[in-house]
Design a protein around this motif. Structure first.
Motif, PDB file in Angstrom:
ATOM      1  N   TYR A   4     -44.571   3.810   7.770  1.00  0.00           N
ATOM      2  CA  TYR A   4     -43.697   4.819   7.177  1.00  0.00           C
ATOM      3  C   TYR A   4     -44.015   6.168   7.805  1.00  0.00           C
ATOM      4  O   TYR A   4     -45.180   6.488   8.034  1.00  0.00           O
ATOM      5  N   GLU A  95     -44.019   0.202   0.122  1.00  0.00           N
ATOM      6  CA  GLU A  95     -43.352   1.491  -0.012  1.00  0.00           C
ATOM      7  C   GLU A  95     -44.009   2.308  -1.112  1.00  0.00           C
ATOM      8  O   GLU A  95     -44.131   3.528  -0.999  1.00  0.00           O
ATOM      9  N   ALA A  98     -46.848   4.179   0.322  1.00  0.00           N
ATOM     10  CA  ALA A  98     -46.358   5.297   1.131  1.00  0.00           C
ATOM     11  C   ALA A  98     -45.958   6.464   0.224  1.00  0.00           C
ATOM     12  O   ALA A  98     -46.255   7.630   0.521  1.00  0.00           O
ATOM     13  N   VAL A 122     -39.862  10.337   3.108  1.00  0.00           N
ATOM     14  CA  VAL A 122     -40.506   9.049   3.364  1.00  0.00           C
ATOM     15  C   VAL A 122     -39.479   8.155   4.046  1.00  0.00           C
ATOM     16  O   VAL A 122     -38.438   7.851   3.466  1.00  0.00           O
ATOM     17  N   ARG A 124     -39.074   4.547   6.366  1.00  0.00           N
ATOM     18  CA  ARG A 124     -39.663   3.324   6.910  1.00  0.00           C
ATOM     19  C   ARG A 124     -39.326   3.226   8.394  1.00  0.00           C
ATOM     20  O   ARG A 124     -38.193   3.499   8.802  1.00  0.00           O
TER      21      ARG A 124
END
Length: 136
Positions: A4, A95, A98, A122, A124
């Motif tokens: 990420y 996620e 992250a 954020v 990916r």
């Protein structure tokens, strides 16, 4: 593991004072916070890279058709607070992790030690499966 990109821009969140107006101790606390987080993420193996960027006044935009000399201009000239100031590339299990790290970045101290609540993007990083979907 999934990568990420955690995006830091010039939007100071709850802090409106430019860092040039902060006291040396406030700047040091801000930078020490980032250094401690960097060390923690390096130790956990989650940090791939982290960089701060020069100001947008030094940015260049390059356009090319691949045949002729590229055209290089100053800029870009988007809204200043939307300009990229730096980033962290992390490789994490989820996620959610992250987002946890992004929340820690958002809470970096500003003047008076109060958390900046800086918005952190954020994103990916695309993997092979993403490209396979694009190719059909």
């Amino acid at each position: 593991m999934t990568k990420y990109l955690l995006i830091v821009d010039y939007d100071g969140g709850d802090v409106t004072e430019p860092m040039t107006d902060w006291t040396p101790d406030e700047v040091k606390a801000h930078m020490d916070y980032y250094a401690a987080l960097r060390e923690e993420l390096l130790q956990s193996g989650e940090l791939v890279t982290q960089e701060a960027l020069t100001g947008p006044e030094l940015a260049k935009v390059v356009r090319s058709d691949g045949r002729n000399a590229p055209v290089v201009t100053d800029g870009p000239y988007a809204e200043f607070k939307e300009m990229l100031a730096g980033y962290q590339l992390v490789d994490v299990d989820s996620e959610e992790r992250a987002i946890e790290i992004a929340a820690r970045i958002s809470a970096v101290p500003g003047p008076g030690g109060r958390p900046q609540r800086q918005p952190i993007g954020v994103r990916r990083v695309m993997g092979d499966a993403d490209f396979d979907l694009l190719l059909g």
